[in-house]
Design an enzyme around this catalytic site. Structure first.
Site, PDB file in Angstrom:
ATOM      1  N   ASP A   1       0.936  -1.211   0.101  1.00 33.30           N
ATOM      2  CA  ASP A   1      -0.063   0.302   0.154  1.00 33.30           C
ATOM      3  C   ASP A   1       0.753   1.392   0.070  1.00 33.30           C
ATOM      4  O   ASP A   1       1.537   1.446   1.121  1.00 33.30           O
ATOM      5  CB  ASP A   1      -1.002  -0.143   1.312  1.00 33.30           C
ATOM      6  CG  ASP A   1      -1.882  -1.070   1.145  1.00 33.30           C
ATOM      7  OD1 ASP A   1      -1.763  -2.065   0.633  1.00 33.30           O
ATOM      8  OD2 ASP A   1      -2.947  -1.034   1.934  1.00 33.30           O
TER       9      ASP A   1
ATOM     10  N   LYS B   1      -6.991   3.398  -2.631  1.00 29.48           N
ATOM     11  CA  LYS B   1      -7.331   3.262  -0.912  1.00 29.48           C
ATOM     12  C   LYS B   1      -7.585   4.718  -0.536  1.00 29.48           C
ATOM     13  O   LYS B   1      -6.857   5.477  -0.891  1.00 29.48           O
ATOM     14  CB  LYS B   1      -6.301   2.507  -0.295  1.00 29.48           C
ATOM     15  CG  LYS B   1      -6.461   2.489   1.055  1.00 29.48           C
ATOM     16  CD  LYS B   1      -4.914   1.719   1.675  1.00 29.48           C
ATOM     17  CE  LYS B   1      -4.973   1.888   3.201  1.00 29.48           C
ATOM     18  NZ  LYS B   1      -3.773   1.220   3.778  1.00 29.48           N
TER      19      LYS B   1
ATOM     20  N   LYS C   1     -10.601   0.100  -1.496  1.00 26.35           N
ATOM     21  CA  LYS C   1     -10.171  -0.162   0.039  1.00 26.35           C
ATOM     22  C   LYS C   1     -10.239   1.298   0.773  1.00 26.35           C
ATOM     23  O   LYS C   1      -9.662   2.155   0.705  1.00 26.35           O
ATOM     24  CB  LYS C   1      -8.733  -0.664   0.209  1.00 26.35           C
ATOM     25  CG  LYS C   1      -8.417  -0.792   1.495  1.00 26.35           C
ATOM     26  CD  LYS C   1      -7.039  -1.381   1.811  1.00 26.35           C
ATOM     27  CE  LYS C   1      -6.658  -1.411   3.287  1.00 26.35           C
ATOM     28  NZ  LYS C   1      -5.141  -2.062   3.550  1.00 26.35           N
TER      29      LYS C   1
END
Length: 259
Positions: free
Chosen positions: A102, A167, A201
């Site tokens: 990430d 995300k 996400k």
């Protein structure tokens, strides 16, 4: 099964159970691995700092859940615009054995009008991840971007540069995931026609079974009930797990964590 129970079971299996605290230790990460194995199923992944990947890998294997994926973070949490550093951190995370990375998008550079550095940074990290068969999630920090046009632009740039997931947040700023930013980001996925290959996400601030139900409802509305599987949807959270387990008849809903 009630609607809340059904959505809670879905959400649990989509969780990236997270600890990203300055005081993290081997013991805390081992405990997180144990929590990821629940009486009703496993979380999709755990999300930890890179240095803890080896102990997490060992623990997950020893407890019989090697399929729980290990995610980590790079260029975190500030989203600096130094591509070489972000790439070096991403390569180091891969070398530690991460299944997923990430990376934080250089959102302040975008706010200052620089679209290119975000594209180049994500593209460089994607090339490193793709070579190692590692999934790349890009954190755009919606609570700092604030503006819908900027959230949309950061999502588009990340997707064009090769993101496997977009995300919302690091969980380290004042405003993290919101249903509004989630809708904007998933609409970009829909509008670009990339829902088969790009996931979403929400992270930070998704704390209750009811919260998770709201976020899943947006995904179901935009893409149909079958889309939000572990390849297309994750929740970045820690305290959420206790609430989901309580909704499913396990535990008291109390959590030691606030992410």
């Amino acid at each position: 099964m009630t609607d809340l129970k059904a959505s809670s079971l879905r959400a649990l299996k989509l969780m990236d159970l997270t600890t990203l605290n300055d005081d993290d230790t081997d013991e805390k990460v081992i405990a997180l691995c144990h929590q990821a194995k629940t009486p009703v199923g496993n979380t999709a992944a755990i999300c930890i700092y890179p240095r803890f990947i080896p102990i997490a890998r060992k623990t997950l294997k020893e407890q019989g859940t090697p399929e729980i994926r290990i995610a980590t973070v790079t260029n975190f949490p500030h989203g600096n615009d130094d591509i070489e550093i972000a790439l070096a951190e991403t390569r180091a995370a891969i070398a530690y054995g991460a299944d997923e990375v990430d990376v934080v998008f250089p959102y302040r550079a975008l706010m200052a009008g620089n679209e290119q550095v975000g594209f180049d940074l994500v593209k460089a990290c994607k090339e490193a991840c793709a070579a190692a068969n590692v999934l790349l999630k890009v954190i755009i920090e919606t609570g700092e971007l604030k503006d819908e046009a900027l959230i949309r632009k950061a999502s588009e740039i990340s997707i064009k540069a090769g993101a496997d997931f977009i995300k919302t947040s690091t969980g380290k700023v004042a405003v993290n995931a919101t249903p509004e930013s989630a809708r904007i980001m998933m609409e970009v996925i829909r509008d670009m026609g990339v829902e088969k290959t790009v996931g979403f996400k929400p992270a930070g601030g998704v704390r209750t079974a009811e919260d998770a139900q709201k976020y899943l409802a947006i995904a179901d509305e935009l893409f149909g009930a079958d889309w939000a599987d572990a390849r297309h949807y994750r929740f970045g959270a820690s305290s959420l797990l206790a609430s989901l387990l309580k909704a499913l008849g396990h535990g008291d809903g109390k959590s030691a964590s606030s992410y």
